[in-house]
Design a protein around this motif. Structure first.
Motif, mmCIF file in Angstrom:
data_model
loop_
_atom_site.group_PDB
_atom_site.id
_atom_site.type_symbol
_atom_site.label_atom_id
_atom_site.label_comp_id
_atom_site.label_asym_id
_atom_site.label_seq_id
_atom_site.Cartn_x
_atom_site.Cartn_y
_atom_site.Cartn_z
ATOM 1 N N LYS A 69 7.765 7.549 6.389
ATOM 2 C CA LYS A 69 8.033 8.035 7.824
ATOM 3 C C LYS A 69 9.299 7.881 8.173
ATOM 4 C CE LYS A 69 3.469 8.176 7.888
ATOM 5 N NZ LYS A 69 2.747 9.427 8.162
ATOM 6 N N GLU A 70 9.957 9.072 8.597
ATOM 7 C CA GLU A 70 11.334 9.445 9.017
ATOM 8 C C GLU A 70 11.484 8.935 10.161
ATOM 9 O OE1 GLU A 70 13.749 9.988 7.127
ATOM 10 O OE2 GLU A 70 12.636 10.866 5.281
ATOM 11 N N ARG A 71 12.520 8.030 10.548
ATOM 12 C CA ARG A 71 12.802 7.350 11.915
ATOM 13 C C ARG A 71 13.977 8.035 12.440
ATOM 14 N NH1 ARG A 71 10.947 2.338 13.145
ATOM 15 N NH2 ARG A 71 12.942 1.770 13.953
ATOM 16 N N GLY A 72 14.665 8.834 11.634
ATOM 17 C CA GLY A 72 15.830 9.453 12.182
ATOM 18 C C GLY A 72 17.317 8.397 11.941
ATOM 19 N N ASN A 73 18.438 8.966 12.093
ATOM 20 C CA ASN A 73 19.613 8.197 11.618
ATOM 21 C C ASN A 73 19.428 7.625 10.379
ATOM 22 O OD1 ASN A 73 22.144 7.197 12.320
ATOM 23 N ND2 ASN A 73 21.201 4.949 12.658
ATOM 24 N N ASP A 74 18.866 8.273 9.410
ATOM 25 C CA ASP A 74 18.633 8.037 7.890
ATOM 26 C C ASP A 74 17.863 6.581 7.686
ATOM 27 O OD1 ASP A 74 18.992 8.487 5.180
ATOM 28 O OD2 ASP A 74 20.890 7.588 5.023
ATOM 29 N N GLU A 75 16.933 6.513 8.536
ATOM 30 C CA GLU A 75 16.214 5.157 8.554
ATOM 31 C C GLU A 75 14.840 5.798 8.201
ATOM 32 O OE1 GLU A 75 18.568 2.197 11.218
ATOM 33 O OE2 GLU A 75 16.684 2.840 12.096
ATOM 34 N N ARG A 76 14.158 5.164 7.608
ATOM 35 C CA ARG A 76 12.648 5.345 7.044
ATOM 36 C C ARG A 76 11.869 3.998 6.817
ATOM 37 N NH1 ARG A 76 15.871 7.759 3.230
ATOM 38 N NH2 ARG A 76 15.880 9.650 4.534
ATOM 39 N N ASP A 77 10.462 4.358 6.946
ATOM 40 C CA ASP A 77 9.496 3.284 6.729
ATOM 41 C C ASP A 77 8.609 3.908 5.613
ATOM 42 O OD1 ASP A 77 10.318 1.690 8.940
ATOM 43 O OD2 ASP A 77 8.878 2.796 10.107
ATOM 44 N N TYR A 78 8.205 2.792 4.737
ATOM 45 C CA TYR A 78 7.423 3.417 3.474
ATOM 46 C C TYR A 78 5.929 2.523 3.543
ATOM 47 C CZ TYR A 78 11.642 4.743 1.011
ATOM 48 O OH TYR A 78 12.658 5.567 0.951
ATOM 49 N N ARG A 79 5.135 3.447 4.411
ATOM 50 C CA ARG A 79 3.919 2.652 4.732
ATOM 51 C C ARG A 79 2.828 3.181 3.653
ATOM 52 N NH1 ARG A 79 2.473 5.137 10.272
ATOM 53 N NH2 ARG A 79 4.521 3.817 10.816
ATOM 54 N N THR A 80 1.928 2.048 3.609
ATOM 55 C CA THR A 80 0.733 2.036 2.852
ATOM 56 C C THR A 80 -0.416 1.587 3.467
ATOM 57 O OG1 THR A 80 -0.325 1.773 0.482
ATOM 58 C CG2 THR A 80 1.063 -0.199 1.512
ATOM 59 N N ARG A 81 -1.695 1.481 2.796
ATOM 60 C CA ARG A 81 -2.851 0.920 3.235
ATOM 61 C C ARG A 81 -3.142 -0.407 2.857
ATOM 62 N NH1 ARG A 81 -5.093 2.447 8.318
ATOM 63 N NH2 ARG A 81 -7.247 1.714 8.316
ATOM 64 N N LEU A 82 -3.096 -1.534 3.632
ATOM 65 C CA LEU A 82 -3.402 -2.965 3.197
ATOM 66 C C LEU A 82 -4.519 -3.443 4.068
ATOM 67 C CD1 LEU A 82 0.184 -4.099 1.932
ATOM 68 C CD2 LEU A 82 -2.014 -3.267 0.379
ATOM 69 N N ASP A 83 -5.570 -4.033 3.712
ATOM 70 C CA ASP A 83 -6.439 -5.057 4.236
ATOM 71 C C ASP A 83 -7.097 -4.320 5.652
ATOM 72 O OD1 ASP A 83 -7.929 -7.309 4.832
ATOM 73 O OD2 ASP A 83 -6.718 -8.414 5.711
ATOM 74 N N GLY A 84 -7.335 -3.021 5.277
ATOM 75 C CA GLY A 84 -7.714 -2.214 6.500
ATOM 76 C C GLY A 84 -6.773 -1.580 7.601
#
Length: 264
Positions: A69-84
């Motif tokens: 998930k791109e946040r802008g300013n060369d920042e990002r989140d790496y998101r997965t699915r855990l515990d619902g």
């Protein structure tokens, strides 16, 4: 979260993984204490495989597919699915023009990561992808993605018991908090920190007890707190039991409880 929704999410991740083509060069990071993280982005930069190794944790050795998930300013989140629920396992932030990575492993305080050039050069993305596919076939990731209601209730109960123990010690009398777990649906258990809400009564009792004998008398006779969620906050006393109705959006609950105890 319904079974159908979970199935659709699982199917989507499976289809994405089937078509996943990894970039040529993965990265390996150190988190200290022998803990490492391998990050292998897809060639189109929308997904990445992430594997954490070297820690006594349910995710140790598991290869997880993450959405970037791109946040802008060369920042990002790496998101997965855990515990619902969706969970940001890895964060990339920009610090003084340089990327900084943080591992958010469930149940820990998080880890700051440092780049390991030697291990990066030895990393093999094809091997990582093969392991992911093997684990996926075995249902490893799907099990971690599903909400485990029984485990969540067990964890919350243990947290409340610890709060009760601390309050009982401060007040010199046994205090216990009870929750009717069957009255809470899965969404509430995933979204709310039940011990934070339901443990507030005995926490406020402990605060009074720690101020000395005159204040300690304010909680005398209380043995049990029965906690429930409702439309508005309220406290009722009957014999040795306080019935506490809490609401997730109600502010200043500690002040409300403290005032009730001081004036009972």
């Amino acid at each position: 979260m319904t079974r159908l929704s979970l199935l659709l999410i699982s199917t989507l991740f499976t289809l994405n993984a089937a078509a996943l083509e990894l970039a040529k060069y993965p990265q390996v990071f150190d988190a200290g204490q022998g803990i490492s993280l391998t990050l292998a982005p897809s060639s189109d930069g929308t997904q990445a495989l992430v594997q954490v190794s070297g820690i006594n944790h349910a995710l140790d050795g598991v290869v997880l597919l993450t959405e970037i998930k791109e946040r802008g300013n060369d920042e990002r989140d790496y998101r997965t699915r855990l515990d619902g629920r969706d969970y940001n396992l890895l964060l990339q932030r920009n610090a003084w023009g340089s990327p900084r990575y943080q591992l958010n492993l469930p149940g820990t305080d998080g880890f700051q990561l440092s780049f390991n050039e030697t291990r990066t050069q030895a990393a093999k993305p094809a091997k990582l992808l093969a392991l992911y596919q093997q684990q996926k076939k075995q249902g490893v990731q799907d099990k971690l993605a599903r909400f485990d209601r029984e485990q969540r209730v067990t964890d919350f109960t243990a947290q409340l018991q610890q709060i009760d123990q601390d309050a009982s010690k401060a007040c010199g009398t046994p205090l216990s908090t009870r929750v009717e777990w069957s009255a809470l649906d899965d969404e509430q258990l995933m979204r709310l920190s039940v011990p934070s809400f339901c443990g507030e009564v005995v926490r406020q009792a402990a605060n009074l007890c720690e101020r000395g004998a005159p204040h300690q008398e304010r909680v005398a006779g209380i043995q049990q707190v029965q906690c429930q969620f409702g439309e508005r906050i309220q406290l009722r006393e009957q014999n040795t039991t306080l019935t506490f109705t809490t609401h997730a959006e109600e502010p200043n609950q500690g002040d409300f409880i403290n005032a009730f105890l001081r004036n009972r």
